[in-house]
Design a protein around this motif. Structure first.
Motif, PDB file in Angstrom:
ATOM      1  N   VAL A  20      17.240  -2.732  -2.231  1.00  0.00           N
ATOM      2  CA  VAL A  20      17.452  -1.598  -1.332  1.00  0.00           C
ATOM      3  C   VAL A  20      16.808  -1.734   0.041  1.00  0.00           C
ATOM      4  N   GLY A  21      15.968  -2.762   0.296  1.00  0.00           N
ATOM      5  CA  GLY A  21      15.261  -2.799   1.573  1.00  0.00           C
ATOM      6  C   GLY A  21      14.446  -1.533   1.742  1.00  0.00           C
ATOM      7  N   ASP A  22      14.705  -0.770   2.821  1.00  0.00           N
ATOM      8  CA  ASP A  22      14.164   0.582   2.839  1.00  0.00           C
ATOM      9  C   ASP A  22      15.259   1.617   3.073  1.00  0.00           C
ATOM     10  N   THR A  23      16.470   1.291   2.598  1.00  0.00           N
ATOM     11  CA  THR A  23      17.478   2.337   2.421  1.00  0.00           C
ATOM     12  C   THR A  23      16.881   3.418   1.532  1.00  0.00           C
ATOM     13  N   LEU A  24      16.172   2.989   0.487  1.00  0.00           N
ATOM     14  CA  LEU A  24      15.223   3.805  -0.261  1.00  0.00           C
ATOM     15  C   LEU A  24      13.876   3.112  -0.133  1.00  0.00           C
ATOM     16  N   GLN A  25      12.831   3.860   0.102  1.00  0.00           N
ATOM     17  CA  GLN A  25      11.506   3.271   0.274  1.00  0.00           C
ATOM     18  C   GLN A  25      10.693   3.416  -1.009  1.00  0.00           C
ATOM     19  N   VAL A  26      10.308   2.287  -1.599  1.00  0.00           N
ATOM     20  CA  VAL A  26       9.412   2.321  -2.751  1.00  0.00           C
ATOM     21  C   VAL A  26       8.011   2.640  -2.230  1.00  0.00           C
ATOM     22  N   VAL A  27       7.434   3.737  -2.699  1.00  0.00           N
ATOM     23  CA  VAL A  27       6.160   4.225  -2.160  1.00  0.00           C
ATOM     24  C   VAL A  27       5.000   3.772  -3.055  1.00  0.00           C
ATOM     25  N   PRO A  28       3.737   3.904  -2.578  1.00  0.00           N
ATOM     26  CA  PRO A  28       2.600   3.433  -3.374  1.00  0.00           C
ATOM     27  C   PRO A  28       2.431   4.140  -4.713  1.00  0.00           C
ATOM     28  N   ASP A  29       2.840   5.399  -4.824  1.00  0.00           N
ATOM     29  CA  ASP A  29       2.743   6.120  -6.084  1.00  0.00           C
ATOM     30  C   ASP A  29       3.742   5.506  -7.064  1.00  0.00           C
ATOM     31  N   VAL A  60      10.210  -1.031  -8.514  1.00  0.00           N
ATOM     32  CA  VAL A  60      10.206  -0.138  -9.674  1.00  0.00           C
ATOM     33  C   VAL A  60      10.763  -0.969 -10.820  1.00  0.00           C
ATOM     34  N   ALA A  61       9.900  -1.385 -11.726  1.00  0.00           N
ATOM     35  CA  ALA A  61      10.253  -2.424 -12.689  1.00  0.00           C
ATOM     36  C   ALA A  61      11.210  -1.960 -13.773  1.00  0.00           C
ATOM     37  N   GLN A  62      11.158  -0.678 -14.123  1.00  0.00           N
ATOM     38  CA  GLN A  62      12.049  -0.179 -15.170  1.00  0.00           C
ATOM     39  C   GLN A  62      12.308   1.305 -14.961  1.00  0.00           C
ATOM     40  N   ASP A  63      13.393   1.780 -15.574  1.00  0.00           N
ATOM     41  CA  ASP A  63      13.804   3.180 -15.440  1.00  0.00           C
ATOM     42  C   ASP A  63      13.943   3.595 -13.981  1.00  0.00           C
ATOM     43  N   ALA A  64      14.416   2.659 -13.158  1.00  0.00           N
ATOM     44  CA  ALA A  64      14.484   2.929 -11.715  1.00  0.00           C
ATOM     45  C   ALA A  64      15.512   4.001 -11.376  1.00  0.00           C
ATOM     46  N   LYS A  65      16.563   4.089 -12.163  1.00  0.00           N
ATOM     47  CA  LYS A  65      17.570   5.115 -11.886  1.00  0.00           C
ATOM     48  C   LYS A  65      16.968   6.513 -12.056  1.00  0.00           C
ATOM     49  N   ALA A  66      16.172   6.678 -13.101  1.00  0.00           N
ATOM     50  CA  ALA A  66      15.491   7.959 -13.291  1.00  0.00           C
ATOM     51  C   ALA A  66      14.493   8.207 -12.172  1.00  0.00           C
ATOM     52  N   ALA A  67      13.843   7.133 -11.682  1.00  0.00           N
ATOM     53  CA  ALA A  67      12.899   7.282 -10.586  1.00  0.00           C
ATOM     54  C   ALA A  67      13.591   7.758  -9.317  1.00  0.00           C
ATOM     55  N   VAL A  68      14.778   7.226  -9.039  1.00  0.00           N
ATOM     56  CA  VAL A  68      15.546   7.677  -7.875  1.00  0.00           C
ATOM     57  C   VAL A  68      15.885   9.152  -8.017  1.00  0.00           C
ATOM     58  N   GLY A 113       6.438   4.231  -9.427  1.00  0.00           N
ATOM     59  CA  GLY A 113       7.621   4.843 -10.014  1.00  0.00           C
ATOM     60  C   GLY A 113       8.271   5.912  -9.158  1.00  0.00           C
ATOM     61  N   TRP A 114       7.911   5.975  -7.877  1.00  0.00           N
ATOM     62  CA  TRP A 114       8.483   6.969  -6.977  1.00  0.00           C
ATOM     63  C   TRP A 114       9.032   6.298  -5.725  1.00  0.00           C
ATOM     64  N   LEU A 115       9.993   6.995  -5.075  1.00  0.00           N
ATOM     65  CA  LEU A 115      10.616   6.504  -3.857  1.00  0.00           C
ATOM     66  C   LEU A 115      10.760   7.657  -2.880  1.00  0.00           C
ATOM     67  N   SER A 116      11.147   7.308  -1.645  1.00  0.00           N
ATOM     68  CA  SER A 116      11.450   8.336  -0.666  1.00  0.00           C
ATOM     69  C   SER A 116      12.524   7.808   0.279  1.00  0.00           C
ATOM     70  N   VAL A 117      12.954   8.653   1.170  1.00  0.00           N
ATOM     71  CA  VAL A 117      13.929   8.304   2.206  1.00  0.00           C
ATOM     72  C   VAL A 117      13.484   8.967   3.502  1.00  0.00           C
ATOM     73  N   MET A 118      13.859   8.356   4.621  1.00  0.00           N
ATOM     74  CA  MET A 118      13.514   8.930   5.922  1.00  0.00           C
ATOM     75  C   MET A 118      14.555   8.510   6.947  1.00  0.00           C
ATOM     76  N   TRP A 119      14.689   9.322   7.992  1.00  0.00           N
ATOM     77  CA  TRP A 119      15.451   8.894   9.160  1.00  0.00           C
ATOM     78  C   TRP A 119      14.639   7.867   9.933  1.00  0.00           C
ATOM     79  N   SER A 120      13.365   8.153  10.162  1.00  0.00           N
ATOM     80  CA  SER A 120      12.446   7.203  10.794  1.00  0.00           C
ATOM     81  C   SER A 120      11.174   7.150   9.987  1.00  0.00           C
ATOM     82  N   TYR A 121      10.885   5.979   9.434  1.00  0.00           N
ATOM     83  CA  TYR A 121       9.631   5.821   8.692  1.00  0.00           C
ATOM     84  C   TYR A 121       8.416   5.779   9.624  1.00  0.00           C
TER      85      TYR A 121
END
Length: 281
Positions: free
Chosen positions: A194-203, A248-256, A205-213
């Protein structure tokens, strides 16, 4: 003459006796120009400063391609190994001989594609190093590609690069922001790059999205929902972000799903009253 490389975003521009007057990618509100003004470098200068290619396995069939010490915004690309031709998803700013030789030993590159324009890197130099392989840019983001190049190809919506390798335009960060679904990834459970189309965050199993990171400009909840719908229509269990260790090593769809639900809740409603943890947890 060597191509000029923007020292802030790491995107390669046209060669010339003098550097370009501006980097349009950095002047956009999703990026930035340093307080001291636009700066340029070249691959020769990067190598002389000690930057070198890093090529290492992420999982069987998937190899990270980065730069050490980190340069620009610090991303790494991902090389998906495939019998129909390897695909490089996202690029870095440097191509050196050791790195290119390592990629060649893995089967080379058959095509190059991207999550979004911030990760164009030295795409033309990578393509030329491997015989002028096609470089795929979504029609929606074509204007951001800063080099004239005969092997540039545009696409829209979906593009099957090889059996089990599909680019999908999901939008959000850029109109053409994309993900690459690799069906054989994660032991056959499917992986999403995903690059940062979705951003894998430090927490974890969580992700985020932004217009400008970098400038902390959010996306509207309706756009986030549209991104979510396109991503969740794909089958995957593992997700790779654009930097080393952002996985996100597993259950990434649920994480999204839970991550983007949380994003919309925080953007569109009252903030929860979360008390700090007690001493006993």
């Amino acid at each position: 003459m060597e191509p000029w490389i923007c020292a802030t975003c790491g995107v390669e521009h046209e060669p010339g006796a003098t550097p370009p007057a501006r980097c349009a990618i950095c002047e956009d509100e999703r990026q930035w120009v340093p307080a001291g003004g636009q700066r340029w470098t070249t691959a020769s200068e990067l190598r002389a400063a000690g930057h070198r290619q890093i090529v290492r396995e992420e999982e069987p069939g998937l190899v990270g391609v980065g730069i050490e010490p980190a340069f620009g915004i610090g991303q790494r690309g991902l090389l998906v190994r495939h019998e129909a031709g390897n695909v490089l998803f996202d690029c870095v700013a440097l191509v050196d001989e050791a790195g290119a030789d390592a990629v060649a030993e893995l089967g080379g590159i058959g095509a190059i594609c991207f999550s979004h324009p911030h990760f164009f890197g030295a795409a033309v130099s990578w393509s030329e190093r491997f015989g002028g392989v096609p470089v795929y840019v979504p029609e929606a983001d074509r204007a951001w590609f800063p080099r004239r190049f005969g092997a540039l190809r545009t696409w829209r919506d979906r593009l099957v690069l090889a059996p089990g390798l599909e680019l999908v335009q999901v939008g959000g960060h850029f109109p053409g922001s994309a993900v690459l679904r690799w069906a054989e990834g994660a032991g056959g459970r499917g992986a999403l790059l995903v690059g940062d189309t979705l951003q894998v965050v430090p927490d974890q199993g969580w992700l985020s999205v932004m217009w400008s990171y970098p400038n902390l400009i959010p996306l509207p909840p309706a756009v986030v929902e549209a991104v979510e719908q396109r991503v969740l229509a794909l089958d995957f269990d593992r997700l790779y972000g654009g930097w080393w260790g952002r996985v996100v090593a597993q259950d990434a769809k649920a994480a999204v799903r839970r991550s983007l639900e949380r994003y919309r809740a925080r953007a569109g409603g009252p903030l929860p009253d979360l008390a700090p943890p007690t001493a006993d947890g």
